[in-house]
Enzyme design. Sequence first.
Site, PDB file in Angstrom:
ATOM      1  N   HIS A 128      45.793  27.534  36.878  1.00  0.00           N
ATOM      2  CA  HIS A 128      45.108  26.480  36.134  1.00  0.00           C
ATOM      3  C   HIS A 128      44.283  25.591  37.059  1.00  0.00           C
ATOM      4  CE1 HIS A 128      48.631  24.229  37.451  1.00  0.00           C
ATOM      5  NE2 HIS A 128      47.790  23.227  37.464  1.00  0.00           N
ATOM      6  N   ARG A 178      39.850  36.368  27.829  1.00  0.00           N
ATOM      7  CA  ARG A 178      41.138  36.904  28.306  1.00  0.00           C
ATOM      8  C   ARG A 178      42.230  36.132  27.574  1.00  0.00           C
ATOM      9  NH1 ARG A 178      38.325  36.628  33.652  1.00  0.00           N
ATOM     10  NH2 ARG A 178      38.202  38.753  34.462  1.00  0.00           N
ATOM     11  N   ARG A 203      39.535  40.102  23.970  1.00  0.00           N
ATOM     12  CA  ARG A 203      40.214  41.266  24.541  1.00  0.00           C
ATOM     13  C   ARG A 203      41.696  41.156  24.187  1.00  0.00           C
ATOM     14  NH1 ARG A 203      40.703  41.973  30.849  1.00  0.00           N
ATOM     15  NH2 ARG A 203      42.184  40.269  30.598  1.00  0.00           N
ATOM     16  N   GLU A 205      37.872  50.862  32.254  1.00  0.00           N
ATOM     17  CA  GLU A 205      38.434  50.344  33.504  1.00  0.00           C
ATOM     18  C   GLU A 205      39.115  51.417  34.334  1.00  0.00           C
ATOM     19  OE1 GLU A 205      40.118  46.049  32.756  1.00  0.00           O
ATOM     20  OE2 GLU A 205      40.651  47.348  31.085  1.00  0.00           O
ATOM     21  N   ASN A 212      36.345  45.177  37.854  1.00  0.00           N
ATOM     22  CA  ASN A 212      37.416  44.727  38.757  1.00  0.00           C
ATOM     23  C   ASN A 212      38.484  45.811  38.846  1.00  0.00           C
ATOM     24  OD1 ASN A 212      35.945  42.419  38.601  1.00  0.00           O
ATOM     25  ND2 ASN A 212      37.382  41.283  37.334  1.00  0.00           N
ATOM     26  N   ASP A 213      38.904  46.285  37.687  1.00  0.00           N
ATOM     27  CA  ASP A 213      39.904  47.355  37.683  1.00  0.00           C
ATOM     28  C   ASP A 213      39.291  48.711  37.995  1.00  0.00           C
ATOM     29  OD1 ASP A 213      42.525  46.318  37.267  1.00  0.00           O
ATOM     30  OD2 ASP A 213      41.858  45.642  35.299  1.00  0.00           O
ATOM     31  N   CYS A 232      31.716  43.336  32.312  1.00  0.00           N
ATOM     32  CA  CYS A 232      32.328  42.006  32.418  1.00  0.00           C
ATOM     33  C   CYS A 232      33.167  41.812  33.680  1.00  0.00           C
ATOM     34  CB  CYS A 232      33.161  41.708  31.178  1.00  0.00           C
ATOM     35  SG  CYS A 232      34.516  42.853  30.941  1.00  0.00           S
TER      36      CYS A 232
END
Length: 594
Positions: A192, A299, A335, A434, A457-458, A505
């Site tokens: 956070h 997310r 998602r 991904e 990213n993945d 993304c």
Amino acid sequence: MADSIITGIPVATGIAIGKAFFVNRSHAANLPRQTVAARLVGDEITRLHEAFATVEGELKTIRKTLPEELKSHGSLIDTHLMMLRDPKLSGAAEEYIKTLGLNAAWALEKAVADQEQAFGAIRDPYIRERMQDVRVVADKVQTKLMGLEVDMTAISGRAIIMAHDLTPADTVELQADKIMGFATVRGGKTSHTGIMARSLAIPALVGVDGLEDKVRDGDLVVLDGLTGKIVVNPTESELEDYNERAALFEDYSRKIKRQCHLPAETFDGSRVEVQANIELVEEVAAVLDNGGEGVGLYRTEYAYLNRKELPSEDELADKYIDLASIMSPRKVVFRTLDLGSDKFIASFGELHEANPAMGLRAIRFCLKNPQLFKTQLRAILRASAYGNVSLMFPMISGVKEIRQAKAWLAQAKAELRREGVEYDPNMPVGTMIELPAAVMIAEYLAHEVDFFSIGTNDLIQYSLGVDRTNRHVSYLYQPLHPATLRAIKLVVDAAHQAGIEVSLCGEVASDPFCVPILLGMGIDSISMTPQAIPGIKRIIRQTNMHDCRKLLRDVLECRTVSRINNLVMDNIFKHFPEEVTFFSSLLENDELPS
Ligand code: PEP
Ligand code: MG
């Protein structure tokens, strides 16, 4: 030379120069360990309880006055309040004062250690999180007992906040207008702390090793949210250099921000939609402020973390409806849950997998827990009646998985229909790409869904076999690897052949060196952290598709990353001279792609 240079993970960009101001430290090293005379034991116990009561009073006030944009963090403050009231902690500390005559701060430390020992062996993520909360609460009480309290009103202009950790309550207390940036020892990219720094639009680093040893209160520090460095007591010439970089960054940021609401249209008239990735509904302000044309990736995990009970359908629907309505008529892509791997939820316990990244995560986890999955699907469907909502599934590896996921969606729709609850029957359904498997069968997957969203990213992690947080191999994590580029191209082509749209993304979408190549491929939209949007829109507006296609043809012929990097750099030098001056003056040469 500066006194020292330490590094952390940048979570919000920019350069701040100012005086270090510690709001909290880990007390472990300098905790007073004394015994008190028998006649003073009663006083010490009173001091202990007074410190507990003071912290409780302060947290209650903060809880009551929580500003709207931080309301979603309120439950964390409630947890801390509950711990302060729990007699187990204060009672155990009191016992140590009574029986061993320890001073209150030490007694409390022992009470925490007892709990850590009792619960430390339990691998339940909820218990683990609660132990961290016990630590936070104890630190606060010890701060009072040790008289180390920081007077927040003493923060003068140009302060850079340093902390062992910043809880939501701490962040609320900080006077945002006086703070130039912050750095913490704890926290990861999605903590956070990062989210708050981004919404305050100030540079921030987390996970800074050595912060408490190398920086003292009042030190002059440069916090570089671009390279992740903190320069402690820089020399005159270092300071001059950083002042120049900071001014350059501010000028450039102001300039691109002014243009951020213009469409992302190339010279020769091609439009690309530029959207935002968010984790909290509260981030919509940043999306709109930075010219985001929609939310390309919401997310949804955050609402499930850090709590014992699962969120109810109504609780989720409330949040989702807010988001869909505020963004309407702009698109919001929900998602479905990407839990598992490093993101566990308490109610399911830890899975003890030998290799969690390849384990029960994302869609696999949801298909194994259909009740949890359906609750979320129903909430998303309910939100679809209030705006321009799409839904996509993460980590799909095959056609069967997508069909199973869609079957649950059909069931959720049927239930809502029977119950007379409104939803958009034509809500577009997509899949993230991904996994290398999904790339190879993109042509089949394209017939199952309305759109693709490439999660680089993945995808990079799985196709190159590299965990980029592993410092031994992170140098191999290369967005411009020929395999990555070919994979993306294959997916874009498969989507377009099937007549569906394709978005990207992952972080590649916010990389100015990669974006011209993506444009050359004909990507329909890109989605990124809101703060990156103005810069990327500017790159797009200075581009023409003819050059991007030529660049793409050239890079696809290269066999090595370094050849591709050379071409990309040449392209940047040729077409974006201002950006080159800007980036190369901000980053040191060895940090430009090599
Ligand atoms: C991705 O994998 O690129 C992606 C956007 O998903 P996340 O970063 O949430 O795993
Ligand atoms: Mg992903």
